[in-house]
Design a protein around this motif. Structure first.
Motif, mmCIF file in Angstrom:
data_model
loop_
_atom_site.group_PDB
_atom_site.id
_atom_site.type_symbol
_atom_site.label_atom_id
_atom_site.label_comp_id
_atom_site.label_asym_id
_atom_site.label_seq_id
_atom_site.Cartn_x
_atom_site.Cartn_y
_atom_site.Cartn_z
ATOM 1 N N UNK A 92 -2.290 5.171 3.342
ATOM 2 C CA UNK A 92 -2.299 4.906 4.787
ATOM 3 C C UNK A 92 -2.541 6.218 5.533
ATOM 4 N N UNK A 93 -1.868 7.297 5.094
ATOM 5 C CA UNK A 93 -2.022 8.602 5.759
ATOM 6 C C UNK A 93 -3.469 9.078 5.710
ATOM 7 N N UNK A 94 -4.068 9.045 4.533
ATOM 8 C CA UNK A 94 -5.438 9.553 4.391
ATOM 9 C C UNK A 94 -6.422 8.730 5.232
ATOM 10 N N UNK A 122 0.841 -1.202 0.000
ATOM 11 C CA UNK A 122 0.000 0.000 0.000
ATOM 12 C C UNK A 122 0.879 1.257 0.000
ATOM 13 N N UNK A 123 0.343 2.322 -0.574
ATOM 14 C CA UNK A 123 1.110 3.573 -0.639
ATOM 15 C C UNK A 123 1.052 4.330 0.695
ATOM 16 N N UNK A 124 2.111 5.091 0.971
ATOM 17 C CA UNK A 124 2.169 5.875 2.212
ATOM 18 C C UNK A 124 1.012 6.883 2.265
ATOM 19 N N UNK A 125 0.673 7.456 1.105
ATOM 20 C CA UNK A 125 -0.420 8.455 1.087
ATOM 21 C C UNK A 125 -1.756 7.804 1.437
ATOM 22 N N UNK A 154 -1.015 14.506 9.498
ATOM 23 C CA UNK A 154 -1.006 13.245 8.751
ATOM 24 C C UNK A 154 -1.604 13.429 7.360
ATOM 25 N N UNK A 155 -2.659 14.238 7.263
ATOM 26 C CA UNK A 155 -3.262 14.486 5.954
ATOM 27 C C UNK A 155 -2.282 15.271 5.061
ATOM 28 N N UNK A 156 -1.537 16.191 5.676
ATOM 29 C CA UNK A 156 -0.539 16.949 4.902
ATOM 30 C C UNK A 156 0.569 16.025 4.390
ATOM 31 N N UNK A 157 1.027 15.074 5.237
ATOM 32 C CA UNK A 157 2.023 14.092 4.757
ATOM 33 C C UNK A 157 1.455 13.364 3.534
#
Ligand code: HEM
Length: 135
Positions: free
Chosen positions: A6-8, A1-4, A48-51
């Protein structure tokens, strides 16, 4: 899975928990856990959303293991810190080590993010906007 991704996904879970926590504070009239609520929302939702947005804008970095490590460390650190700060501000000194360890985890994660950003920006890797077709 992509880091984005997971972050979202983690960010929306954090903000729902944070908002319910805020409602409980408002309804009960007991605002003593307010610093924990504020940190949970600002670390777990806003940061986290900004990451996630940064990683989504940089697809090569988004699939990199170090990006996933950074996000994972941030998520665990946010939970540990929120629990610790919540305990401390409701009169439980036992929360102090959790607050300290959680804070160090999010600091370590932010240092890793800073390193990734500097490395990525200096390398001039293609961003999402650079690869988008011209109109
Ligand atoms: C249903 C949604 C929410 C409710 C009901 C709620 C409720 C509260 C309450 C009751 C306080 C304590 C205020 C005080 O004692 O002065 C507070 C503080 C705070 N909340 Fe929320 N909150 C919500 C969502 C959020 C979100 C989404 C964020 C951030 C993105 C946030 C950030 C903060 C911050 C930074 C403080 C500290 C303010 C200060 O220092 O005076 N809250 N919230």
């Amino acid at each position: 899975m992509k880091a984005s991704s997971v972050s979202f996904q983690a960010a929306v879970v954090f903000v729902i928990v944070g908002m319910v926590w805020g409602l409980i504070m408002a309804i009960s009239g007991d605002h003593s856990a307010m610093p924990a609520h504020a940190h949970l929302n600002l670390l777990g939702w806003v940061s986290l959303f900004l990451f996630g947005i940064y990683y989504r804008l940089h697809p090569l970095l988004d699939r990199h293991r170090s990006a996933m490590t950074q996000v994972g460390l941030w998520i665990v650190g946010t939970v540990v810190q929120a629990v610790g700060v919540g305990l401390v501000h409701t009169g439980h000194e036992s929360g102090e080590p959790f607050a300290a360890v959680g804070s160090l985890m999010v600091l370590a994660s932010m240092l890793l993010f800073a390193w990734l950003v500097f490395r990525n920006e200096r390398a001039g890797l293609p961003s999402h906007s650079a690869t988008a077709p011209a109109e």
